[in-house]
Design a protein around this motif. Sequence first.
Motif, mmCIF file in Angstrom:
data_model
loop_
_atom_site.group_PDB
_atom_site.id
_atom_site.type_symbol
_atom_site.label_atom_id
_atom_site.label_comp_id
_atom_site.label_asym_id
_atom_site.label_seq_id
_atom_site.Cartn_x
_atom_site.Cartn_y
_atom_site.Cartn_z
ATOM 1 N N LEU A 103 0.833 -1.194 0.000
ATOM 2 C CA LEU A 103 0.000 0.000 0.000
ATOM 3 C C LEU A 103 0.871 1.250 0.000
ATOM 4 C CD1 LEU A 103 -2.615 -1.079 2.704
ATOM 5 C CD2 LEU A 103 -2.951 -1.079 0.215
ATOM 6 N N TYR A 104 0.360 2.328 -0.595
ATOM 7 C CA TYR A 104 1.125 3.577 -0.597
ATOM 8 C C TYR A 104 1.524 4.001 0.818
ATOM 9 C CZ TYR A 104 0.538 4.810 -5.544
ATOM 10 O OH TYR A 104 0.613 4.848 -6.927
ATOM 11 N N GLU A 105 0.644 3.800 1.777
ATOM 12 C CA GLU A 105 0.963 4.248 3.140
ATOM 13 C C GLU A 105 2.083 3.428 3.770
ATOM 14 O OE1 GLU A 105 -2.046 3.414 6.233
ATOM 15 O OE2 GLU A 105 -3.160 2.374 4.661
ATOM 16 N N ASN A 106 2.381 2.267 3.192
ATOM 17 C CA ASN A 106 3.455 1.432 3.710
ATOM 18 C C ASN A 106 4.690 1.423 2.806
ATOM 19 O OD1 ASN A 106 1.800 0.608 5.865
ATOM 20 N ND2 ASN A 106 0.882 -1.009 4.601
ATOM 21 N N TYR A 111 11.349 -0.178 -1.869
ATOM 22 C CA TYR A 111 10.290 -0.786 -2.674
ATOM 23 C C TYR A 111 10.016 0.050 -3.921
ATOM 24 C CZ TYR A 111 5.663 -2.173 -4.238
ATOM 25 O OH TYR A 111 4.612 -2.563 -5.027
ATOM 26 N N TYR A 112 9.925 1.350 -3.749
ATOM 27 C CA TYR A 112 9.694 2.241 -4.884
ATOM 28 C C TYR A 112 10.789 2.058 -5.926
ATOM 29 C CZ TYR A 112 9.315 6.568 -7.571
ATOM 30 O OH TYR A 112 9.222 7.471 -8.595
ATOM 31 N N ASP A 113 12.032 2.045 -5.496
ATOM 32 C CA ASP A 113 13.150 1.896 -6.422
ATOM 33 C C ASP A 113 13.094 0.552 -7.146
ATOM 34 O OD1 ASP A 113 14.128 4.378 -5.736
ATOM 35 O OD2 ASP A 113 15.680 3.616 -4.377
ATOM 36 N N ALA A 114 12.748 -0.501 -6.431
ATOM 37 C CA ALA A 114 12.699 -1.831 -7.048
ATOM 38 C C ALA A 114 11.653 -1.881 -8.155
ATOM 39 C CB ALA A 114 12.411 -2.894 -5.985
ATOM 40 N N VAL A 115 10.473 -1.314 -7.895
ATOM 41 C CA VAL A 115 9.394 -1.333 -8.887
ATOM 42 C C VAL A 115 9.728 -0.437 -10.076
ATOM 43 C CG1 VAL A 115 6.969 -0.770 -9.310
ATOM 44 C CG2 VAL A 115 7.637 -1.884 -7.178
ATOM 45 N N SER A 146 -0.024 -1.521 -18.849
ATOM 46 C CA SER A 146 -1.006 -2.315 -18.103
ATOM 47 C C SER A 146 -2.296 -1.530 -17.937
ATOM 48 C CB SER A 146 -0.441 -2.659 -16.722
ATOM 49 O OG SER A 146 -1.427 -3.220 -15.881
ATOM 50 N N VAL A 147 -3.386 -2.264 -17.765
ATOM 51 C CA VAL A 147 -4.637 -1.613 -17.411
ATOM 52 C C VAL A 147 -4.485 -0.846 -16.107
ATOM 53 C CG1 VAL A 147 -5.584 -3.588 -16.136
ATOM 54 C CG2 VAL A 147 -7.142 -1.954 -17.232
ATOM 55 N N ALA A 148 -3.561 -1.291 -15.241
ATOM 56 C CA ALA A 148 -3.326 -0.601 -13.965
ATOM 57 C C ALA A 148 -2.843 0.819 -14.180
ATOM 58 C CB ALA A 148 -2.324 -1.385 -13.126
ATOM 59 N N GLY A 156 -2.622 -2.166 -3.124
ATOM 60 C CA GLY A 156 -1.232 -2.603 -3.032
ATOM 61 C C GLY A 156 -0.490 -2.640 -4.349
ATOM 62 N N SER A 157 -1.182 -2.335 -5.458
ATOM 63 C CA SER A 157 -0.494 -2.338 -6.752
ATOM 64 C C SER A 157 -0.393 -0.939 -7.349
ATOM 65 C CB SER A 157 -1.209 -3.262 -7.745
ATOM 66 O OG SER A 157 -2.460 -2.722 -8.150
ATOM 67 N N GLY A 158 -0.580 0.071 -6.524
ATOM 68 C CA GLY A 158 -0.574 1.445 -7.008
ATOM 69 C C GLY A 158 0.758 1.880 -7.584
ATOM 70 N N VAL A 159 1.847 1.520 -6.928
ATOM 71 C CA VAL A 159 3.165 1.916 -7.431
ATOM 72 C C VAL A 159 3.450 1.206 -8.747
ATOM 73 C CG1 VAL A 159 5.636 1.978 -6.947
ATOM 74 C CG2 VAL A 159 4.000 2.422 -5.118
ATOM 75 N N TYR A 160 3.054 -0.056 -8.827
ATOM 76 C CA TYR A 160 3.181 -0.787 -10.089
ATOM 77 C C TYR A 160 2.396 -0.077 -11.195
ATOM 78 C CZ TYR A 160 2.248 -4.391 -13.598
ATOM 79 O OH TYR A 160 2.114 -5.069 -14.783
#
Length: 255
Positions: A103-106, A111-115, A146-148, A156-160
């Motif tokens: 989640l964005y709040e977590n 994690y951001y860099d990895a994605v 992606s459709v995302a 939980g897939s917002g950064v993706y």
Amino acid sequence: MLTLPDLAGKAVLITGASTGIGAALARAFGAQAAKVIVHCNSSPDAAEAVAADIRAAGGEAALVRGDASKSTEIARVVEEAASAFGRLDGLINNAGAMVARVLYENMTDDYYDAVMDLNARSVVVASKAAIAHLKKRGGFIVNTTSVAARTGGTAGSGVYGSSKAFVGAVTKGLALEFGKYGVRVNAVAPGFIETPFQEKYALPGQGEKVAAAVPLGRPGTAEDCVGAYLFLASAAMSGYVTGQTIDVNGGQFMP
């Protein structure tokens, strides 16, 4: 399958081609008599099986391995791909992953860099490395978004989803810059596609919910995506198409 003669003999690098959409694309381009460079990172056995299928069907295939999230490695992958058959005519930037549902709040910087490194930076670096080869004869780049990217994703897939929205914008920017070389740049945005990606990351019951909601009444398959990529790769079919994104989602989202 429709035969596209202008793809025959073209050397095409497909990143993330060991499973799922990438594997289906590799086999499909092999069936078009393209020279396919199958890229993988963590699944070399699966990638070699894809390459073996292409060769068994009478096609040509080479295997390259490297971590797409590392700029030096994905640039090396492109150079090895160009060396495999002495040319490079097409690049499909398909490597990517959600990494994890966060989640964005977590979210953390790591994690951001990895994605973003895997899904976004890799597209820029691979395309930069490829253009020196593609512009020799004109060619194509097809990016997987992606459709995302259209909807913001699910929990939980917002950064993706944001990383894939970046890919959509980069597609337009590359199209603007590379058009002068006769290189077309487009993207495909799959929806919910039943692949190992979804087996790993889908929310409980997500596939069933999509099937109940989409007009075509079912989740997609990797093979459902193939036609859009072949269309965008073929100058005979899409020679005046660049900077565009084709949605393949059964009507899950209609922009």
